[in-house]
Design a protein around this motif. Structure first.
Motif, PDB file in Angstrom:
ATOM      1  N   ASN A  32       0.821  -1.373  -0.270  1.00  0.00           N
ATOM      2  CA  ASN A  32      -0.021  -0.135  -0.104  1.00  0.00           C
ATOM      3  C   ASN A  32       0.812   1.263  -0.185  1.00  0.00           C
ATOM      4  OD1 ASN A  32      -2.467  -1.405   0.078  1.00  0.00           O
ATOM      5  ND2 ASN A  32      -2.679  -1.430   2.301  1.00  0.00           N
ATOM      6  N   ALA A  33       1.961   1.331   0.972  1.00  0.00           N
ATOM      7  CA  ALA A  33       2.713   2.454   0.992  1.00  0.00           C
ATOM      8  C   ALA A  33       3.751   2.571  -0.597  1.00  0.00           C
ATOM      9  CB  ALA A  33       3.924   2.278   2.083  1.00  0.00           C
ATOM     10  N   ILE A  34       3.904   1.459  -1.156  1.00  0.00           N
ATOM     11  CA  ILE A  34       4.680   1.760  -2.630  1.00  0.00           C
ATOM     12  C   ILE A  34       3.480   2.187  -3.564  1.00  0.00           C
ATOM     13  CG2 ILE A  34       5.571   0.448  -4.447  1.00  0.00           C
ATOM     14  CD1 ILE A  34       7.069  -1.322  -2.179  1.00  0.00           C
ATOM     15  N   GLN A  35       2.230   1.587  -3.430  1.00  0.00           N
ATOM     16  CA  GLN A  35       1.322   2.016  -4.321  1.00  0.00           C
ATOM     17  C   GLN A  35       0.988   3.636  -4.303  1.00  0.00           C
ATOM     18  OE1 GLN A  35      -1.699  -0.815  -3.792  1.00  0.00           O
ATOM     19  NE2 GLN A  35      -1.231  -1.630  -5.721  1.00  0.00           N
ATOM     20  N   TYR A  36       1.200   3.922  -2.933  1.00  0.00           N
ATOM     21  CA  TYR A  36       0.585   5.241  -2.733  1.00  0.00           C
ATOM     22  C   TYR A  36       1.743   6.041  -3.075  1.00  0.00           C
ATOM     23  CZ  TYR A  36       0.027   9.813  -0.474  1.00  0.00           C
ATOM     24  OH  TYR A  36       0.028  11.067  -0.371  1.00  0.00           O
ATOM     25  N   ARG A  37       2.982   5.965  -2.957  1.00  0.00           N
ATOM     26  CA  ARG A  37       4.054   6.744  -3.571  1.00  0.00           C
ATOM     27  C   ARG A  37       4.143   6.650  -5.066  1.00  0.00           C
ATOM     28  NH1 ARG A  37       7.110  10.826  -3.704  1.00  0.00           N
ATOM     29  NH2 ARG A  37       9.212  10.514  -4.134  1.00  0.00           N
ATOM     30  N   PHE A  38       3.762   5.382  -5.677  1.00  0.00           N
ATOM     31  CA  PHE A  38       3.772   5.448  -7.257  1.00  0.00           C
ATOM     32  C   PHE A  38       2.603   6.465  -7.693  1.00  0.00           C
ATOM     33  CE2 PHE A  38       2.512   3.271 -11.054  1.00  0.00           C
ATOM     34  CZ  PHE A  38       3.694   3.151 -11.813  1.00  0.00           C
ATOM     35  N   ILE A  39       1.460   6.452  -7.134  1.00  0.00           N
ATOM     36  CA  ILE A  39       0.334   7.237  -7.608  1.00  0.00           C
ATOM     37  C   ILE A  39       0.628   8.618  -7.348  1.00  0.00           C
ATOM     38  CG2 ILE A  39      -2.110   7.804  -7.049  1.00  0.00           C
ATOM     39  CD1 ILE A  39      -1.953   5.240  -8.585  1.00  0.00           C
ATOM     40  N   LYS A  40       1.270   9.114  -6.452  1.00  0.00           N
ATOM     41  CA  LYS A  40       1.651  10.291  -6.086  1.00  0.00           C
ATOM     42  C   LYS A  40       2.950  10.863  -7.020  1.00  0.00           C
ATOM     43  CE  LYS A  40       0.257  12.907  -3.467  1.00  0.00           C
ATOM     44  NZ  LYS A  40      -0.974  13.621  -3.440  1.00  0.00           N
ATOM     45  N   LEU A  41       3.724  10.016  -7.385  1.00  0.00           N
ATOM     46  CA  LEU A  41       4.763  10.475  -8.259  1.00  0.00           C
ATOM     47  C   LEU A  41       4.018  10.327  -9.665  1.00  0.00           C
ATOM     48  CD1 LEU A  41       7.709   8.051  -7.546  1.00  0.00           C
ATOM     49  CD2 LEU A  41       7.782  10.417  -7.254  1.00  0.00           C
ATOM     50  N   LEU A  42       3.158   9.539  -9.900  1.00  0.00           N
ATOM     51  CA  LEU A  42       2.438   9.882 -11.396  1.00  0.00           C
ATOM     52  C   LEU A  42       1.836  11.006 -11.434  1.00  0.00           C
ATOM     53  CD1 LEU A  42       0.650   6.436 -11.911  1.00  0.00           C
ATOM     54  CD2 LEU A  42       2.969   7.136 -12.836  1.00  0.00           C
ATOM     55  N   GLY A  43       1.083  11.722 -10.232  1.00  0.00           N
ATOM     56  CA  GLY A  43       0.401  12.909 -10.263  1.00  0.00           C
ATOM     57  C   GLY A  43       1.487  13.789 -10.478  1.00  0.00           C
ATOM     58  N   GLU A  44       2.600  13.905  -9.987  1.00  0.00           N
ATOM     59  CA  GLU A  44       3.434  14.981 -10.111  1.00  0.00           C
ATOM     60  C   GLU A  44       4.217  14.884 -11.546  1.00  0.00           C
ATOM     61  OE1 GLU A  44       7.700  16.423  -7.723  1.00  0.00           O
ATOM     62  OE2 GLU A  44       6.487  14.849  -6.799  1.00  0.00           O
ATOM     63  N   PHE A  45       4.422  13.710 -12.013  1.00  0.00           N
ATOM     64  CA  PHE A  45       5.266  13.702 -13.208  1.00  0.00           C
ATOM     65  C   PHE A  45       3.883  14.345 -14.465  1.00  0.00           C
ATOM     66  CE2 PHE A  45       6.172  10.828 -16.967  1.00  0.00           C
ATOM     67  CZ  PHE A  45       7.502  11.481 -17.237  1.00  0.00           C
ATOM     68  N   ASP A  46       2.524  14.042 -14.060  1.00  0.00           N
ATOM     69  CA  ASP A  46       1.543  14.588 -14.963  1.00  0.00           C
ATOM     70  C   ASP A  46       1.584  16.024 -14.902  1.00  0.00           C
ATOM     71  OD1 ASP A  46      -0.927  14.341 -16.536  1.00  0.00           O
ATOM     72  OD2 ASP A  46      -2.048  14.310 -14.904  1.00  0.00           O
ATOM     73  N   ALA A  47       1.545  16.510 -13.682  1.00  0.00           N
ATOM     74  CA  ALA A  47       1.425  17.922 -13.588  1.00  0.00           C
ATOM     75  C   ALA A  47       2.627  18.824 -14.118  1.00  0.00           C
ATOM     76  CB  ALA A  47       1.558  18.538 -11.774  1.00  0.00           C
ATOM     77  N   HIS A  48       3.757  18.111 -14.290  1.00  0.00           N
ATOM     78  CA  HIS A  48       4.966  18.540 -15.085  1.00  0.00           C
ATOM     79  C   HIS A  48       5.018  18.276 -16.634  1.00  0.00           C
ATOM     80  CE1 HIS A  48       7.084  20.180 -11.524  1.00  0.00           C
ATOM     81  NE2 HIS A  48       6.875  19.196 -11.081  1.00  0.00           N
ATOM     82  N   ASP A  49       3.762  17.649 -17.282  1.00  0.00           N
ATOM     83  CA  ASP A  49       3.663  17.109 -18.410  1.00  0.00           C
ATOM     84  C   ASP A  49       4.746  16.323 -18.966  1.00  0.00           C
ATOM     85  OD1 ASP A  49       1.192  18.317 -18.803  1.00  0.00           O
ATOM     86  OD2 ASP A  49       2.090  20.255 -19.349  1.00  0.00           O
ATOM     87  N   GLY A  50       5.331  15.528 -17.997  1.00  0.00           N
ATOM     88  CA  GLY A  50       6.599  14.901 -18.209  1.00  0.00           C
ATOM     89  C   GLY A  50       6.549  13.505 -19.266  1.00  0.00           C
ATOM     90  N   TRP A  51       5.371  13.234 -19.390  1.00  0.00           N
ATOM     91  CA  TRP A  51       5.096  11.821 -20.241  1.00  0.00           C
ATOM     92  C   TRP A  51       4.888  12.483 -21.842  1.00  0.00           C
ATOM     93  CZ3 TRP A  51       0.458  12.525 -22.966  1.00  0.00           C
ATOM     94  CH2 TRP A  51      -0.459  13.441 -22.475  1.00  0.00           C
ATOM     95  N   HIS A  52       4.559  13.520 -22.140  1.00  0.00           N
ATOM     96  CA  HIS A  52       4.551  14.154 -23.514  1.00  0.00           C
ATOM     97  C   HIS A  52       5.737  13.740 -24.087  1.00  0.00           C
ATOM     98  CE1 HIS A  52       0.904  16.199 -23.127  1.00  0.00           C
ATOM     99  NE2 HIS A  52       1.079  16.673 -21.981  1.00  0.00           N
ATOM    100  N   GLY A  53       5.764  13.290 -25.532  1.00  0.00           N
ATOM    101  CA  GLY A  53       6.917  13.015 -26.244  1.00  0.00           C
ATOM    102  C   GLY A  53       6.219  12.625 -27.764  1.00  0.00           C
ATOM    103  N   ASP A  54       7.123  12.368 -28.497  1.00  0.00           N
ATOM    104  CA  ASP A  54       6.915  11.961 -30.108  1.00  0.00           C
ATOM    105  C   ASP A  54       6.329  10.699 -29.982  1.00  0.00           C
ATOM    106  OD1 ASP A  54       7.838  14.135 -31.151  1.00  0.00           O
ATOM    107  OD2 ASP A  54       9.798  13.421 -31.413  1.00  0.00           O
ATOM    108  N   GLY A  55       5.199  10.491 -30.357  1.00  0.00           N
ATOM    109  CA  GLY A  55       4.560   9.139 -30.541  1.00  0.00           C
ATOM    110  C   GLY A  55       3.725   8.661 -29.496  1.00  0.00           C
ATOM    111  N   ILE A  56       3.739   9.590 -28.357  1.00  0.00           N
ATOM    112  CA  ILE A  56       3.050   9.280 -26.997  1.00  0.00           C
ATOM    113  C   ILE A  56       1.556   9.775 -27.163  1.00  0.00           C
ATOM    114  CG2 ILE A  56       3.048   9.436 -24.621  1.00  0.00           C
ATOM    115  CD1 ILE A  56       5.161   7.614 -25.591  1.00  0.00           C
ATOM    116  N   LYS A  57       0.654   9.303 -27.283  1.00  0.00           N
ATOM    117  CA  LYS A  57      -0.720   9.383 -27.404  1.00  0.00           C
ATOM    118  C   LYS A  57      -1.315  10.090 -25.976  1.00  0.00           C
ATOM    119  CE  LYS A  57      -1.245   6.214 -30.932  1.00  0.00           C
ATOM    120  NZ  LYS A  57      -1.477   4.770 -31.481  1.00  0.00           N
ATOM    121  N   SER A  58      -1.191   9.476 -24.979  1.00  0.00           N
ATOM    122  CA  SER A  58      -1.614   9.965 -23.724  1.00  0.00           C
ATOM    123  C   SER A  58      -0.578   9.418 -22.491  1.00  0.00           C
ATOM    124  CB  SER A  58      -3.018   9.142 -23.381  1.00  0.00           C
ATOM    125  OG  SER A  58      -2.746   7.505 -23.562  1.00  0.00           O
TER     126      SER A  58
END
Length: 141
Positions: free
Chosen positions: A36-62
């Protein structure tokens, strides 16, 4: 008359099995807390990465597509993780309960489908005392 050895005594064997099962139960519960602690950390990192638009790139749809490509998480599960990460931004009580390990990712995922700042306290009360399946049923209604 032949005395049974301790290893042949059914009562002793049953007691040993129960003790071993109790030890395994404690270890399972401990590991579940770590998960549960690892899942929480993972979800929070996803939220932060999303807020920084870190996932955008060539060929990446979402973001879900990025998670599938980069982390090997299937698109359905990836979309759910992204949705939960985004929802937790506006649900501080659920976020705190998930972060403390009080509730699991499964319960958090279910609650974030219907939670608002106005009803998160009520959903959290259900999650604290019910099973993940129970939370899912309540949210569907």
């Amino acid at each position: 008359m032949c005395d049974a050895t301790a290893s042949e005594d059914p009562r002793l064997l049953n007691l040993q099995r129960r003790k071993r099962a109790a030890k395994i139960e404690r270890e399972i519960a401990t590991l579940a807390g770590h998960v549960n602690a690892i899942q929480y950390r993972f979800i929070k990192l996803l939220g932060e990465f999303d807020a920084h638009d870190g996932w955008h790139g060539d060929g990446i749809k979402s973001f879900a597509h990025w998670l599938d490509y980069r982390c090997g998480i299937g698109q359905v599960e990836a979309r759910e993780k992204v949705r939960v990460a985004r929802a937790l931004r506006d649900l501080p009580q659920i976020d705190a309960a998930f972060g403390s390990g009080e509730i699991s990712y499964s319960k958090t995922r279910a609650m974030t489908r219907a939670a608002t700042p106005a009803n998160e306290h009520q959903l959290l009360q259900i999650a604290r005392y019910g099973t993940a399946s129970h939370v899912e049923q309540i949210v569907r209604k």
